[in-house]
Design a protein around this motif. Structure first.
Motif, mmCIF file in Angstrom:
data_model
loop_
_atom_site.group_PDB
_atom_site.id
_atom_site.type_symbol
_atom_site.label_atom_id
_atom_site.label_comp_id
_atom_site.label_asym_id
_atom_site.label_seq_id
_atom_site.Cartn_x
_atom_site.Cartn_y
_atom_site.Cartn_z
ATOM 1 N N VAL A 8 31.793 -35.008 6.237
ATOM 2 C CA VAL A 8 31.981 -35.888 7.055
ATOM 3 C C VAL A 8 31.378 -35.560 8.544
ATOM 4 O O VAL A 8 31.039 -34.369 8.884
ATOM 5 C CB VAL A 8 33.460 -35.812 7.639
ATOM 6 N N GLN A 9 31.368 -36.601 9.538
ATOM 7 C CA GLN A 9 30.999 -35.998 10.906
ATOM 8 C C GLN A 9 31.656 -35.359 11.676
ATOM 9 O O GLN A 9 32.843 -35.419 11.530
ATOM 10 C CB GLN A 9 30.479 -37.415 11.292
ATOM 11 N N ASP A 12 34.704 -36.979 13.291
ATOM 12 C CA ASP A 12 35.815 -37.411 12.525
ATOM 13 C C ASP A 12 36.814 -36.105 12.019
ATOM 14 O O ASP A 12 37.725 -36.612 11.414
ATOM 15 C CB ASP A 12 35.433 -38.279 11.323
ATOM 16 N N LEU A 16 40.668 -36.557 10.387
ATOM 17 C CA LEU A 16 41.009 -36.285 9.150
ATOM 18 C C LEU A 16 41.870 -35.076 8.750
ATOM 19 O O LEU A 16 42.585 -35.279 8.148
ATOM 20 C CB LEU A 16 39.447 -35.968 8.427
ATOM 21 N N VAL A 60 40.926 -40.377 4.121
ATOM 22 C CA VAL A 60 39.443 -40.189 4.584
ATOM 23 C C VAL A 60 38.908 -41.478 5.082
ATOM 24 O O VAL A 60 38.347 -41.566 6.074
ATOM 25 C CB VAL A 60 38.850 -39.606 3.304
ATOM 26 N N CYS A 64 37.470 -41.738 8.946
ATOM 27 C CA CYS A 64 36.006 -41.413 8.879
ATOM 28 C C CYS A 64 35.092 -42.699 9.013
ATOM 29 O O CYS A 64 35.451 -43.540 8.097
ATOM 30 C CB CYS A 64 35.403 -40.494 7.761
ATOM 31 N N GLY A 94 27.676 -41.516 7.242
ATOM 32 C CA GLY A 94 29.048 -41.390 6.838
ATOM 33 C C GLY A 94 29.488 -42.875 6.522
ATOM 34 O O GLY A 94 28.705 -43.427 6.086
ATOM 35 N N GLY A 95 30.747 -43.052 6.541
ATOM 36 C CA GLY A 95 31.868 -42.528 6.890
ATOM 37 C C GLY A 95 32.148 -41.255 6.230
ATOM 38 O O GLY A 95 32.222 -40.129 7.108
ATOM 39 N N ALA A 96 31.973 -40.995 4.900
ATOM 40 C CA ALA A 96 32.096 -39.778 4.349
ATOM 41 C C ALA A 96 31.500 -39.551 2.795
ATOM 42 O O ALA A 96 31.469 -40.659 2.449
ATOM 43 C CB ALA A 96 33.587 -39.172 3.993
#
Ligand code: 2BA
Length: 109
Positions: A8-9, A12, A16, A60, A64, A94-96
């Motif tokens: 993930v970034q 975020d 999370l 998630v 994210c 992302g998101g993830a």
């Protein structure tokens, strides 16, 4: 049992981890680096029972977000770098990126 690996970034990651704690999940946060952008991101590990995987994935999804990023890629690690002309490219990050792995054995010693 499953091991969920979520890249993930950094922006975020805290939300999370907090979202997972709120739902009673244990997690491990690792500092990681994306191979393409070569920027920091965060890898979250969650070990959980099979029936809980969808709950983790929902956390998630909620925490994210995908973002557009304008980047100038670095020169390739190998190969001639004198002919490399960097120019900015827009990527959606992302998101993830999530991997769900089967756990063969789990022990807490
Ligand atoms: P990065 O490798 O730094 O990639 C960041 C973003 O750059 C990617 O976002 C994607 O939009 C773009 N990108 C990556 N490789 C590309 C390529 N060869 N050509 C054009 N654009 C490219 P995401 O797909 O959301 O990935 C975010 C991060 O998740 C990645 O960072 C990497 O650390 C990880 N990741 C993604 N896919 C993976 C995979 N199959 N295996 C392991 N890690 C992965």
């Amino acid at each position: 049992m499953k091991l969920i690996v979520a890249v993930v970034q950094d922006k975020d990651a805290q939300r999370l981890v907090e979202g997972l704690v709120d739902k009673g999940f244990r997690s491990t946060k690792l500092a990681s680096t994306g191979g393409f952008l070569r920027e920091g991101n965060t890898t979250i590990l969650v070990g959980t029972e099979d029936h809980q995987v969808s709950t983790v994935l929902n956390v998630v999804r909620k925490t994210c977000h995908s973002r557009e990023q304008l980047v100038t890629p670095l020169a390739p690690v190998s190969g001639p770098s004198d002919s490399y002309v960097p120019y900015p490219v827009e990527v959606q990050v992302g998101g993830a990126t999530v991997f769900v792995l089967q756990v063969e054995r789990f022990e807490k010693i």
